[in-house]
Design a protein around this motif. Structure first.
Motif, PDB file in Angstrom:
ATOM      1  N   SER A  77       0.802  -1.209   0.000  1.00  0.00           N
ATOM      2  CA  SER A  77       0.000   0.000   0.000  1.00  0.00           C
ATOM      3  C   SER A  77       0.848   1.278   0.000  1.00  0.00           C
ATOM      4  O   SER A  77       0.390   2.320  -0.437  1.00  0.00           O
ATOM      5  N   ASN A  78       2.103   1.209   0.502  1.00  0.00           N
ATOM      6  CA  ASN A  78       2.869   2.453   0.557  1.00  0.00           C
ATOM      7  C   ASN A  78       3.785   2.657  -0.646  1.00  0.00           C
ATOM      8  O   ASN A  78       4.555   3.593  -0.697  1.00  0.00           O
ATOM      9  N   GLU A  79       3.698   1.789  -1.626  1.00  0.00           N
ATOM     10  CA  GLU A  79       4.491   1.989  -2.841  1.00  0.00           C
ATOM     11  C   GLU A  79       3.669   2.732  -3.885  1.00  0.00           C
ATOM     12  O   GLU A  79       2.469   2.527  -3.997  1.00  0.00           O
ATOM     13  N   THR A  80       4.366   3.586  -4.645  1.00  0.00           N
ATOM     14  CA  THR A  80       3.676   4.295  -5.729  1.00  0.00           C
ATOM     15  C   THR A  80       3.712   3.424  -6.982  1.00  0.00           C
ATOM     16  O   THR A  80       4.773   2.951  -7.373  1.00  0.00           O
ATOM     17  N   PRO A  81       2.576   3.224  -7.618  1.00  0.00           N
ATOM     18  CA  PRO A  81       2.587   2.405  -8.829  1.00  0.00           C
ATOM     19  C   PRO A  81       3.450   3.030  -9.915  1.00  0.00           C
ATOM     20  O   PRO A  81       3.531   4.251 -10.016  1.00  0.00           O
ATOM     21  N   ARG A  82       4.087   2.179 -10.682  1.00  0.00           N
ATOM     22  CA  ARG A  82       4.826   2.677 -11.839  1.00  0.00           C
ATOM     23  C   ARG A  82       3.844   2.800 -13.006  1.00  0.00           C
ATOM     24  O   ARG A  82       3.190   1.827 -13.376  1.00  0.00           O
ATOM     25  N   GLY A  83       3.723   3.997 -13.542  1.00  0.00           N
ATOM     26  CA  GLY A  83       2.708   4.264 -14.563  1.00  0.00           C
ATOM     27  C   GLY A  83       3.241   4.104 -15.977  1.00  0.00           C
ATOM     28  O   GLY A  83       4.331   3.578 -16.193  1.00  0.00           O
ATOM     29  N   PRO A  84       2.481   4.609 -16.936  1.00  0.00           N
ATOM     30  CA  PRO A  84       2.871   4.492 -18.345  1.00  0.00           C
ATOM     31  C   PRO A  84       4.051   5.394 -18.683  1.00  0.00           C
ATOM     32  O   PRO A  84       4.338   6.348 -17.954  1.00  0.00           O
ATOM     33  N   VAL A  85       4.694   5.128 -19.804  1.00  0.00           N
ATOM     34  CA  VAL A  85       5.698   6.028 -20.370  1.00  0.00           C
ATOM     35  C   VAL A  85       5.026   7.376 -20.621  1.00  0.00           C
ATOM     36  O   VAL A  85       3.882   7.429 -21.081  1.00  0.00           O
ATOM     37  N   ASP A  86       5.739   8.474 -20.293  1.00  0.00           N
ATOM     38  CA  ASP A  86       5.185   9.821 -20.449  1.00  0.00           C
ATOM     39  C   ASP A  86       5.216  10.224 -21.936  1.00  0.00           C
ATOM     40  O   ASP A  86       6.288  10.436 -22.506  1.00  0.00           O
ATOM     41  N   SER A  87       4.049  10.358 -22.513  1.00  0.00           N
ATOM     42  CA  SER A  87       3.965  10.630 -23.959  1.00  0.00           C
ATOM     43  C   SER A  87       4.332  12.062 -24.310  1.00  0.00           C
ATOM     44  O   SER A  87       4.418  12.411 -25.492  1.00  0.00           O
ATOM     45  N   SER A  88       4.570  12.922 -23.291  1.00  0.00           N
ATOM     46  CA  SER A  88       5.071  14.263 -23.599  1.00  0.00           C
ATOM     47  C   SER A  88       6.597  14.256 -23.691  1.00  0.00           C
ATOM     48  O   SER A  88       7.214  15.239 -24.079  1.00  0.00           O
ATOM     49  N   ARG A  89       7.218  13.132 -23.310  1.00  0.00           N
ATOM     50  CA  ARG A  89       8.686  13.026 -23.386  1.00  0.00           C
ATOM     51  C   ARG A  89       9.137  12.008 -24.426  1.00  0.00           C
ATOM     52  O   ARG A  89      10.150  12.194 -25.096  1.00  0.00           O
ATOM     53  N   VAL A  90       8.408  10.914 -24.496  1.00  0.00           N
ATOM     54  CA  VAL A  90       8.747   9.876 -25.476  1.00  0.00           C
ATOM     55  C   VAL A  90       7.545   9.759 -26.416  1.00  0.00           C
ATOM     56  O   VAL A  90       6.442   9.455 -25.950  1.00  0.00           O
ATOM     57  N   PRO A  91       7.732  10.070 -27.700  1.00  0.00           N
ATOM     58  CA  PRO A  91       6.562  10.026 -28.601  1.00  0.00           C
ATOM     59  C   PRO A  91       5.815   8.712 -28.450  1.00  0.00           C
ATOM     60  O   PRO A  91       6.420   7.651 -28.299  1.00  0.00           O
ATOM     61  N   ARG A  92       4.508   8.820 -28.495  1.00  0.00           N
ATOM     62  CA  ARG A  92       3.701   7.645 -28.140  1.00  0.00           C
ATOM     63  C   ARG A  92       3.800   6.534 -29.178  1.00  0.00           C
ATOM     64  O   ARG A  92       3.436   5.402 -28.894  1.00  0.00           O
ATOM     65  N   TYR A  93       4.329   6.862 -30.324  1.00  0.00           N
ATOM     66  CA  TYR A  93       4.483   5.818 -31.361  1.00  0.00           C
ATOM     67  C   TYR A  93       5.862   5.171 -31.302  1.00  0.00           C
ATOM     68  O   TYR A  93       6.178   4.337 -32.139  1.00  0.00           O
ATOM     69  N   ALA A  94       6.701   5.568 -30.315  1.00  0.00           N
ATOM     70  CA  ALA A  94       8.063   5.002 -30.236  1.00  0.00           C
ATOM     71  C   ALA A  94       8.097   3.775 -29.325  1.00  0.00           C
ATOM     72  O   ALA A  94       7.363   3.685 -28.351  1.00  0.00           O
ATOM     73  N   GLY A  95       8.955   2.863 -29.670  1.00  0.00           N
ATOM     74  CA  GLY A  95       9.211   1.719 -28.792  1.00  0.00           C
ATOM     75  C   GLY A  95       8.186   0.620 -28.931  1.00  0.00           C
ATOM     76  O   GLY A  95       7.144   0.788 -29.569  1.00  0.00           O
TER      77      GLY A  95
END
Ligand SMILES: N=C(N)NCCCC(=O)O
Ligand SMILES: [Zn+2]
Ligand SMILES: [Zn+2]
Length: 326
Positions: A3-21
């Motif tokens: 409960s005290n861990e922060t979930p790891r979310g998606p790649v930030d599409s404002s930094r890495v283009p969403r069509y990359a990778g």
């Protein structure tokens, strides 16, 4: 995730283009990157159970590709699903395309492993055959579950060419096996020609109620969701969504299309109306990208999985909060 861990979310599409990778669902981390997840998105590239156009084995990856455009805040449910709980992409279950019985066993065993870690499953098909082993696994954990089945078809037929495990028969098998709570079974979006009237009488005897696609059109998504919610109550609920519940205009990329279906807006609105149900796992199946155009079907499927994931994440976060308050 504790409960005290922060979930790891998606790649930030404002930094890495969403069509990359490489594509994971919603650009989320892979399960092996986070260890365990509250919701595991898992692909099942299997379509050896189809009766008409094949190709749903490519559905999971098409949905992942289309899901690159999903954003982290879901305004319709006022929630950030990937911040409320750890959602991760568990990759694909490697199933034997030449042996349906073995494939069904493999899916059940893989689902057992994932559910055993405490995760809920958001499965991307694959054809509808895969719902049976998924339900078997879920029922081992929760007992017989309520089922909400969105589909043009009943999928309670008996056999095809003598085969028991096909995409037209998973829910008859599930009823026979006693893994469904027969007081809370509903098909939604049903339409199209049947083999005979007996199909409907058999289905009713199994305990299913039917909300046809015309009912959804006439009564509206909110009223339909209210009625379904009342029927389901607080039972553990499994939602199985055959993308052919949508009209071929909204989901051309599928194997057994039927005219006169729901709109994607109606489907998403009904799901949002079920946000308070105890959703233990879900699947989205029957996306066949070879028949798709401009990703119409896989975009609809990715948004469908997003709403389902949001419902599960909200419940996980609420349960965690309750537990902490005690
Ligand atoms: N589950 C899906 N999509 N279709 C079932 C149709 C079975 C039939 O060909 O009669
Ligand atoms: Zn169907
Ligand atoms: Zn189906």
């Amino acid at each position: 995730m504790s409960s005290n861990e922060t979930p790891r979310g998606p790649v930030d599409s404002s930094r890495v283009p969403r069509y990359a990778g490489p594509a994971t669902f919603a650009r989320l981390p892979r399960l092996d990157e986070v260890g365990t997840a509250d919701v595991a998105v898992v692909g099942v590239p299997f379509d050896s159970g189809v009766s008409y156009r094949p190709g749903a084995r490519f559905g999971g990856n098409a949905i992942r590709e289309a899901s690159r455009l999903l954003r982290p805040y879901n305004p319709a449910q006022d929630a950030s699903p990937f911040a409320l709980a750890q959602v991760a992409d568990g990759g694909d279950i490697a199933v034997n395309p030449f042996n349906i019985n073995e494939a069904v066993e493999t899916i059940e065993a893989a689902a057992d492993d994932l559910l055993g870690t405490g995760a809920r499953l958001m499965t991307l098909g694959g054809d509808h055959t895969i719902a049976l082993p998924l339900l078997r696994s879920v029922a081992k954990k929760h007992g017989p579950v309520a089922l909400l089945h969105f589909d043009a078809h009943l999928d309670t037929w008996d056999t095809y060419f003598g085969a028991e495990y096909t995409h037209g028969t998973p829910f008859r098998r599930a009823v026979e096996e006693g893994i469904l709570d027969t007081s809370a079974l509903s098909h939604v979006g049903t339409r199209g020609p049947l083999y005979g009237k007996q199909d409907l009488t058999d289905d009713e005897k199994m305990g299913f109620g039917i909300v046809t696609s015309a009912d959804v059109y006439r009564r509206g998504a909110d009223e339909v969701a209210d009625q379904l919610r009342q029927r389901i109550g607080d039972r553990p609920l499994y939602i199985s969504i055959d993308i052919d519940c949508l009209d071929p205009a909204h989901a051309p990329g599928t194997g057994t299309p039927e005219a006169g279906g729901m709109t994607s807006r109606e489907l998403l609105e009904i799901l949002r109306g079920l946000a308070s149900c105890n959703l233990v796992s879900a699947d989205v199946v029957e996306v066949a990208p070879a028949y798709d155009h401009a990703e119409i079907t896989s975009v609809a499927a990715s948004h469908t999985a997003y709403e389902l994931t949001t419902i599960m994440s909200r419940q996980i976060a609420a349960a965690r909060k309750d537990a902490e308050a005690k």
